[in-house]
Design an enzyme around this catalytic site. Structure first.
Site, PDB file in Angstrom:
ATOM      1  N   LYS A 176       0.876  -1.179   0.000  1.00 18.63           N
ATOM      2  CA  LYS A 176       0.000   0.000   0.000  1.00 18.63           C
ATOM      3  C   LYS A 176       0.904   1.217   0.000  1.00 18.63           C
ATOM      4  CE  LYS A 176      -2.524   2.113   3.829  1.00 18.63           C
ATOM      5  NZ  LYS A 176      -3.541   1.845   4.878  1.00 18.63           N
ATOM      6  N   LYS A 178       1.026   5.447   0.268  1.00 19.02           N
ATOM      7  CA  LYS A 178       0.296   6.653   0.632  1.00 19.02           C
ATOM      8  C   LYS A 178       0.336   7.616  -0.546  1.00 19.02           C
ATOM      9  CE  LYS A 178      -0.716   5.718   4.959  1.00 19.02           C
ATOM     10  NZ  LYS A 178      -2.115   5.698   5.444  1.00 19.02           N
ATOM     11  N   ASP A 203      -3.600   4.735  -0.436  1.00 21.90           N
ATOM     12  CA  ASP A 203      -4.373   5.311   0.676  1.00 21.90           C
ATOM     13  C   ASP A 203      -4.151   6.820   0.687  1.00 21.90           C
ATOM     14  OD1 ASP A 203      -5.644   5.988   3.049  1.00 21.90           O
ATOM     15  OD2 ASP A 203      -4.440   4.676   4.334  1.00 21.90           O
ATOM     16  N   GLU A 228      -8.056   3.617  -0.882  1.00 20.65           N
ATOM     17  CA  GLU A 228      -8.518   3.770   0.503  1.00 20.65           C
ATOM     18  C   GLU A 228      -8.761   5.235   0.843  1.00 20.65           C
ATOM     19  OE1 GLU A 228      -5.834   1.916   3.276  1.00 20.65           O
ATOM     20  OE2 GLU A 228      -6.878   2.689   5.042  1.00 20.65           O
ATOM     21  N   ASP A 253     -11.766   3.830   5.576  1.00 17.63           N
ATOM     22  CA  ASP A 253     -11.030   3.697   6.834  1.00 17.63           C
ATOM     23  C   ASP A 253     -11.621   4.737   7.798  1.00 17.63           C
ATOM     24  OD1 ASP A 253      -9.171   3.862   8.913  1.00 17.63           O
ATOM     25  OD2 ASP A 253      -7.412   4.149   7.659  1.00 17.63           O
ATOM     26  N   GLY A 305      -3.591  -0.589  10.303  1.00 20.82           N
ATOM     27  CA  GLY A 305      -2.481  -0.431  11.243  1.00 20.82           C
ATOM     28  C   GLY A 305      -2.347   1.015  11.663  1.00 20.82           C
TER      29      GLY A 305
HETATM   30  C1  NPQ Z   1      -3.959   4.464   7.767  1.00 17.22           C
HETATM   31  N1  NPQ Z   1      -1.866   3.800   8.978  1.00 17.22           N
HETATM   32  O1  NPQ Z   1      -4.241   3.366   7.345  1.00 17.22           O
HETATM   33  C2  NPQ Z   1      -2.959   4.697   8.895  1.00 17.22           C
HETATM   34  C3  NPQ Z   1      -2.655   6.104   9.042  1.00 17.22           C
HETATM   35  C4  NPQ Z   1      -1.712   6.576  10.067  1.00 17.22           C
HETATM   36  C5  NPQ Z   1      -0.068   2.251   8.600  1.00 17.22           C
HETATM   37  O2  NPQ Z   1      -1.016   3.513   6.913  1.00 17.22           O
HETATM   38  C6  NPQ Z   1       0.717   8.291  14.071  1.00 17.22           C
HETATM   39  C7  NPQ Z   1      -0.467   7.749  14.534  1.00 17.22           C
HETATM   40  C8  NPQ Z   1       0.998   8.248  12.760  1.00 17.22           C
HETATM   41  C9  NPQ Z   1      -1.369   7.196  13.654  1.00 17.22           C
HETATM   42  C10 NPQ Z   1       0.378   7.627  10.503  1.00 17.22           C
HETATM   43  C11 NPQ Z   1      -1.037   3.250   8.074  1.00 17.22           C
HETATM   44  C12 NPQ Z   1       0.105   7.672  11.853  1.00 17.22           C
HETATM   45  C13 NPQ Z   1      -1.095   7.165  12.312  1.00 17.22           C
HETATM   46  C14 NPQ Z   1      -0.547   7.073   9.639  1.00 17.22           C
HETATM   47  C15 NPQ Z   1      -1.982   6.610  11.404  1.00 17.22           C
HETATM   48  O3  NPQ Z   1      -4.569   5.407   7.310  1.00 17.22           O
HETATM   49 MG    MG Z   2      -5.947   4.400   6.028  1.00 11.23          MG
END
Ligand code: NPQ
Ligand code: MG
Length: 384
Positions: A176, A178, A203, A228, A253, A305
């Protein structure tokens, strides 16, 4: 005591009197910075929750960040709500089954991440008390889960291609990336050129609007598994309008803040896939309900996550062993985030890109107290 004696006739855990709740703020450096459309983090300040009852201990992790950028909740709002309202809902109480903890906190509106941290600690406690892996209490059906990685926004396309190559080498089953306006079509094209039909998704963390969605329409030809959360964090109706124009599945999400929102999303056809994060919906019981609702609608789910330590990560592995988690999740190895992790053994990915569900009692990993002590910025112990 034999294992059988710890269980009542229905095979449920026996009740536990909760006599202490500990809140602990820890500060941990990330192995590498993580950048999304909403910002960049180099370290995390994480609230951990420990519950004690009748000689057993359970651990939970609050997934809120210090900044209200992913969600309205923050580390500090969670500390406040846990200390002032939620701890007293369990302290001095007999918990029959951990699925009842959510009900004991119902009088507090919202604050799902704070609630989840405490509720999940109670699940770990109950499973340890019963001498079974958490997955057994949750209804997990698989021995290992499929692991994917989430790759932050990189300084260059070249850096992204290198990162993806390294993750595929480690065995991860899905990538995935960003995206944000200006970092979307180009990086995806580069990954398709270099890695062909790699299982790939993006995402946006809510970085687009219907008016700025042209790059997303362009991505429709890229054969992505899903896009996403392209639009606003609490939107459903614009997502439904966008989904109607895309062949690619939208996965929600941030917008799925509750079971009721998920039901609305499916009725509106705002998405075809759902990301489940127990912190976002209030804990394990709510996640199971969301998982079951999606299964009843034929909507696949996967586990998200939140850059968790091994405590939250282990919880996630157990939850993701339920049957409708049919796509690889954002649950990767501890060492991608924290080295060393605060637990032993750390969560590791096998060469085939799977993570075995720990077989020991509860979450099946042990907190290393000395590492926690070194990382601790604040701690409070609340008693009945
Ligand atoms: C998501 N996570 O799916 C989140 C977003 C995310 C692994 O992509 C600090 C706390 C930093 C929470 C960065 C992944 C973060 C956070 C990204 C959550 O959208
Ligand atoms: Mg997300």
């Amino acid at each position: 005591m034999t294992r059988a004696a710890r269980w009542n006739r229905r095979g449920e855990p026996r009740d536990v009197l909760i006599d202490a709740v500990e809140l602990r703020l820890v500060r941990l450096r990330l192995v590498r910075p993580f950048e999304t459309s909403f910002g960049r983090v180099e370290e995390r300040r994480i609230l951990l929750v420990r519950v004690d009852g009748e000689g057993a201990t359970g651990w939970g992790e609050c997934v809120a960040d210090v900044d209200p950028f992913y969600s309205a909740e923050t580390t500090h709002t969670c500390w406040h709500v846990l200390e002032s309202y939620l701890a007293s809902a369990v302290l001095g109480r007999r918990i029959g089954h951990p699925r009842e903890v959510g009900g004991a906190m119902r009088h507090v509106r919202g604050h799902s991440m704070a609630k989840a941290a405490l509720e999940m600690a109670a699940w770990d406690l109950a499973a340890r008390q019963a001498g079974v892996p958490l997955a057994a209490l949750l209804g997990g059906t698989r021995e290992a889960i499929a692991s994917g990685v989430s790759i932050g926004i990189q300084p260059s396309i070249g850096a992204l291609v290198e990162r993806v190559a390294a993750e595929l080498e480690a065995g991860y089953q899905r990538v995935k990336v960003k995206i944000k306006p200006g970092w979307d079509v180009e990086p995806v094209r580069a990954l398709r050129e270099r890695f062909g039909s790699l299982p790939l998704m993006v995402d946006a963390n809510a970085a687009y609007t219907l008016e700025t969605a042209d790059p997303l329409l362009a991505l429709d030809a890229a054969g992505l598994m899903m896009i996403e959360q392209p639009l606003d964090y609490d939107d459903l109706s614009d997502h439904a309008a966008l989904q109607a124009r895309l062949r690619t599945a939208i996965c929600l999400d941030e917008s799925i803040a509750s079971i009721a929102r998920a039901a609305d999303a499916m009725a509106l056809r705002a998405c075809r896939i759902v990301n489940i994060k127990p912190g976002r919906v209030g804990g394990h019981a709510a996640s199971i309900a969301l998982h079951d609702l999606c299964a009843a609608h034929g909507v696949p789910v996967w586990h998200g996550g939140m850059l968790e330590t091994g405590i939250g990560r282990a919880h996630n592995v157990h939850l993701a062993s339920l049957p409708n988690f049919s796509l690889p999740g954002d649950i990767a190895a501890s060492r991608r985030y924290f080295d060393p992790d605060v637990v032993e053994p750390p969560i590791e990915v096998r060469p085939d890109g799977t993570i075995p569900v720990p077989r020991g009692p509860g979450i099946g990993v042990e907190v290393v107290e000395e590492r926690l002590a070194r990382a601790t910025e604040a701690v409070v112990s609340l008693r009945a």
